[in-house]
Motif scaffolding. Structure first.
Motif, mmCIF file in Angstrom:
data_model
loop_
_atom_site.group_PDB
_atom_site.id
_atom_site.type_symbol
_atom_site.label_atom_id
_atom_site.label_comp_id
_atom_site.label_asym_id
_atom_site.label_seq_id
_atom_site.Cartn_x
_atom_site.Cartn_y
_atom_site.Cartn_z
ATOM 1 N N GLY A 136 -1.872 60.497 34.017
ATOM 2 C CA GLY A 136 -1.480 60.827 32.521
ATOM 3 C C GLY A 136 -1.549 62.217 32.215
ATOM 4 N N THR A 137 -1.298 63.233 33.151
ATOM 5 C CA THR A 137 -1.205 64.455 32.667
ATOM 6 C C THR A 137 -0.193 64.796 31.729
ATOM 7 O OG1 THR A 137 -2.096 64.954 35.028
ATOM 8 C CG2 THR A 137 -1.245 66.676 33.562
ATOM 9 N N ALA A 138 0.965 64.578 31.867
ATOM 10 C CA ALA A 138 2.100 64.724 31.125
ATOM 11 C C ALA A 138 1.812 63.829 29.748
ATOM 12 C CB ALA A 138 3.542 64.313 31.643
ATOM 13 N N THR A 139 1.470 62.500 29.922
ATOM 14 C CA THR A 139 1.384 61.724 28.763
ATOM 15 C C THR A 139 0.728 62.343 27.654
ATOM 16 O OG1 THR A 139 1.529 59.906 30.344
ATOM 17 C CG2 THR A 139 1.390 59.205 28.097
ATOM 18 N N ILE A 140 -0.834 62.549 28.262
ATOM 19 C CA ILE A 140 -1.833 63.254 27.443
ATOM 20 C C ILE A 140 -1.591 64.590 26.774
ATOM 21 C CG2 ILE A 140 -3.997 64.262 27.443
ATOM 22 C CD1 ILE A 140 -4.652 61.892 29.410
ATOM 23 N N THR A 141 -0.732 65.451 27.562
ATOM 24 C CA THR A 141 -0.374 66.492 27.170
ATOM 25 C C THR A 141 0.572 66.542 25.648
ATOM 26 O OG1 THR A 141 -0.623 67.664 29.198
ATOM 27 C CG2 THR A 141 0.873 69.094 27.505
ATOM 28 N N MET A 142 1.448 65.618 25.819
ATOM 29 C CA MET A 142 2.492 65.126 24.797
ATOM 30 C C MET A 142 1.686 64.634 23.388
ATOM 31 S SD MET A 142 6.151 64.103 26.662
ATOM 32 C CE MET A 142 5.449 62.980 27.817
ATOM 33 N N ALA A 143 0.762 63.743 23.938
ATOM 34 C CA ALA A 143 0.241 62.776 22.847
ATOM 35 C C ALA A 143 -0.751 63.879 22.157
ATOM 36 C CB ALA A 143 -0.733 61.899 23.421
ATOM 37 N N LEU A 198 5.742 72.281 29.777
ATOM 38 C CA LEU A 198 6.013 70.919 28.990
ATOM 39 C C LEU A 198 6.168 71.065 27.503
ATOM 40 C CD1 LEU A 198 6.780 67.979 29.326
ATOM 41 C CD2 LEU A 198 4.528 67.440 29.179
ATOM 42 N N ILE A 199 5.168 71.509 26.971
ATOM 43 C CA ILE A 199 5.146 71.754 25.520
ATOM 44 C C ILE A 199 5.719 73.213 25.010
ATOM 45 C CG2 ILE A 199 3.660 72.192 23.383
ATOM 46 C CD1 ILE A 199 3.950 69.230 24.864
ATOM 47 N N GLN A 200 5.736 74.188 25.960
ATOM 48 C CA GLN A 200 6.145 75.439 25.380
ATOM 49 C C GLN A 200 7.728 75.680 25.797
ATOM 50 O OE1 GLN A 200 3.621 74.493 27.455
ATOM 51 N NE2 GLN A 200 2.037 75.985 27.323
ATOM 52 N N GLU A 201 8.347 74.961 26.782
ATOM 53 C CA GLU A 201 9.742 75.302 27.056
ATOM 54 C C GLU A 201 10.356 74.039 26.954
ATOM 55 O OE1 GLU A 201 9.921 77.806 30.398
ATOM 56 O OE2 GLU A 201 8.171 79.109 29.826
ATOM 57 N N PHE A 202 10.122 73.031 28.047
ATOM 58 C CA PHE A 202 10.969 71.937 28.241
ATOM 59 C C PHE A 202 11.083 71.396 27.261
ATOM 60 C CE2 PHE A 202 11.410 67.399 29.714
ATOM 61 C CZ PHE A 202 12.240 67.741 30.631
ATOM 62 N N LEU A 203 10.267 70.569 26.523
ATOM 63 C CA LEU A 203 10.758 69.737 25.117
ATOM 64 C C LEU A 203 11.368 70.492 24.180
ATOM 65 C CD1 LEU A 203 7.369 67.634 25.241
ATOM 66 C CD2 LEU A 203 9.492 66.974 25.876
ATOM 67 N N PRO A 204 11.161 71.710 23.635
ATOM 68 C CA PRO A 204 11.856 72.544 22.739
ATOM 69 C C PRO A 204 13.295 72.860 23.324
ATOM 70 C CG PRO A 204 9.595 73.783 23.102
ATOM 71 C CD PRO A 204 9.886 72.523 24.217
ATOM 72 N N SER A 205 13.716 72.724 24.625
ATOM 73 C CA SER A 205 14.860 72.652 25.118
ATOM 74 C C SER A 205 15.983 71.612 24.792
ATOM 75 C CB SER A 205 15.097 72.769 26.585
ATOM 76 O OG SER A 205 14.734 71.680 27.241
ATOM 77 N N MET A 206 15.319 70.619 24.157
ATOM 78 C CA MET A 206 16.278 69.311 23.735
ATOM 79 C C MET A 206 15.559 69.404 22.248
ATOM 80 S SD MET A 206 15.459 66.669 26.504
ATOM 81 C CE MET A 206 13.590 66.978 26.669
ATOM 82 N N PRO A 207 16.212 70.339 21.282
ATOM 83 C CA PRO A 207 15.915 70.292 19.785
ATOM 84 C C PRO A 207 15.842 68.981 18.999
ATOM 85 C CG PRO A 207 17.636 71.998 20.331
ATOM 86 C CD PRO A 207 17.365 70.994 21.756
ATOM 87 N N GLN A 208 16.797 67.892 19.520
ATOM 88 C CA GLN A 208 16.624 66.786 18.816
ATOM 89 C C GLN A 208 15.443 65.891 19.162
ATOM 90 O OE1 GLN A 208 20.459 64.393 19.030
ATOM 91 N NE2 GLN A 208 19.434 62.804 17.832
ATOM 92 N N VAL A 209 15.371 65.845 20.352
ATOM 93 C CA VAL A 209 14.076 65.143 20.887
ATOM 94 C C VAL A 209 12.951 65.776 20.344
ATOM 95 C CG1 VAL A 209 12.672 64.472 22.831
ATOM 96 C CG2 VAL A 209 15.221 64.232 22.907
ATOM 97 N N HIS A 210 12.772 67.091 20.169
ATOM 98 C CA HIS A 210 11.673 67.949 19.808
ATOM 99 C C HIS A 210 11.484 67.467 18.385
ATOM 100 C CE1 HIS A 210 9.009 71.576 18.673
ATOM 101 N NE2 HIS A 210 8.479 71.065 20.138
ATOM 102 N N ARG A 211 12.205 67.464 17.523
ATOM 103 C CA ARG A 211 12.405 67.005 16.096
ATOM 104 C C ARG A 211 11.732 65.745 15.767
ATOM 105 N NH1 ARG A 211 17.213 70.153 15.815
ATOM 106 N NH2 ARG A 211 18.382 68.210 15.648
ATOM 107 N N CYS A 212 12.296 64.882 16.752
ATOM 108 C CA CYS A 212 11.767 63.374 16.611
ATOM 109 C C CYS A 212 10.588 62.960 16.795
ATOM 110 C CB CYS A 212 12.652 62.466 17.313
ATOM 111 S SG CYS A 212 14.239 62.425 16.815
#
Length: 374
Positions: free
Chosen positions: A197-204, A168-182
């Motif tokens: 809340g596994t994904a929610t907490i990981t992102m938070a 999620l943090i290592q690959e998935f979100l960085p694959s969307m550069p604009q979202v990642h910057r925001c």
């Protein structure tokens, strides 16, 4: 002789997949028997994981011990432990020395717990087996409520945890550069069908400048999610009990990013849910829908080489996804394998623009969408 698969016609591939052209009746029963016995052995693995016996065996290293010694280490009844050890020895999971009457788990099998999500699928999902069987009758119930599946929230956490931990943090979100910057600078994010809340907490935890909301209808799952967030001292995350198809009225244009992970096909009213998702997402905002990596046509799925993943997906769908969705009586009943083509069509009908469709996470497909500017 090895024939390159890309030189075969679809008809030939289907014939190879079914084995209909060469398989005898004896070979068929032998193959299916092997599959069934393997599945039955899985019950023993699940028992070892649920009771903690595998943790004990792993802690022993390769030291051989009797059933009584293992039972004493585990604080359990010897007679039950002995039966389980015999079960696992017969399944070639544990080893047994007949001269000493002792058992051990070889070191190369000590990674058994990595399979926990798959192993626990059978006992957790099929707790509702007979209730689902009743749904087949014309005069039977329309579906089975989510609450009938004991520990289903735990299973969802187990099966999705690896993605959240490793991708999620290592690959998935960085694959969307604009979202990642925001996310780095600070935005509002909604995790729909968040479960525990596994994904929610990981992102938070990673993006502390952003504000995260997790939404689910399961009160037990939300209690677990809130406990985890509090234990970690997270102040940028909140969990809400609500139906995706009827979210708070004051959420219109509230969120910059929506994350929906293996949820949409389970919903009774996905069309309503998509309309609500469109409402709460800001114009220009991004929606990530992750669904089972399948096609909408059965023929296309049967031609895939990774048939095991399709079989597993159908097992989830038949026993949980479909009956849960159909439970209200007028549910959509999409099923887990409604496929990427139908998913894209539904998103476009809900006025989202599908930017890309790519394979993501374990056996998933990511449909990345945006809400067009007004």
């Amino acid at each position: 002789m090895v024939i390159p698969l890309n030189n075969l016609t679809k008809k030939q591939l289907r014939g190879m997949a079914s084995g209909a052209e060469t398989e005898t009746a004896t070979e068929f029963t032998s193959r299916v028997t092997q599959q069934l016995v393997g599945g039955i052995a899985g019950i023993g693995l699940a028992m070892g994981m649920e009771t903690g016996l595998f943790d004990v065996m792993i802690s022993m290293g390769e030291n051989k011990k009797t059933s009584q010694e293992i039972a004493d280490l585990a604080g359990m009844k010897e007679r039950y432990v002995r039966e389980w050890l015999g079960y696992m020895a017969a399944a070639n999971i544990t080893n047994f020395d007949p001269n000493e009457g002792k058992f051990w788990l070889p070191s190369h099998r000590s990674n058994i717990m990595e399979l926990k999500g798959l192993v626990m699928t059978l006992p957790i999902l099929y707790g509702g087996f007979f209730k689902v069987a009743e749904c087949f009758r014309k005069d039977g119930p329309t579906g089975v409520p989510f609450e009938e599946y004991h520990k289903l929230d735990d299973l969802i956490h187990l099966t999705q945890g690896r993605f959240c931990q490793d991708q999620l943090i290592q690959e998935f979100l960085p694959s969307m550069p604009q979202v990642h910057r925001c996310l780095e600078t600070g935005i509002h994010v909604l995790d729909l069908g968040c479960g525990e809340g596994t994904a929610t907490i990981t992102m938070a935890r990673r993006f502390f400048k952003s504000r995260f909301y997790g939404l689910d209808i399961s009160q037990p799952a939300l209690r677990t999610a809130r406990y985890k967030a509090a234990e970690m001292g997270l102040s940028n995350v909140e969990f809400i009990k609500a139906d995706i198809s009827l979210m708070p009225t004051d959420w219109t244009d509230k969120f910059d990013y929506l994350f929906v992970h293996f949820v949409l096909h389970d919903l009774s009213y996905p069309t309503k849910a998509l309309r609500e998702m469109h409402r709460v997402l800001k114009p220009g905002g991004t929606l990530s829908v992750i669904e089972i990596n399948a096609y909408s046509n059965l023929e296309d799925n049967l031609e895939r080489q990774d048939r095991k993943s399709i079989v597993l997906a159908y097992s989830y769908s038949l026993v949980t996804c479909l009956p849960i969705s159909l439970c209200p009586g007028d549910g959509a009943g999409l099923g887990g394998l409604w496929g990427r083509e139908e998913a894209q069509k539904a998103l476009e009908q809900a006025k989202f623009q599908v930017v890309s469709v790519t394979e993501a996470c374990n056996d998933g497909v990511h449909l990345m969408c945006v809400k067009p500017m007004a």
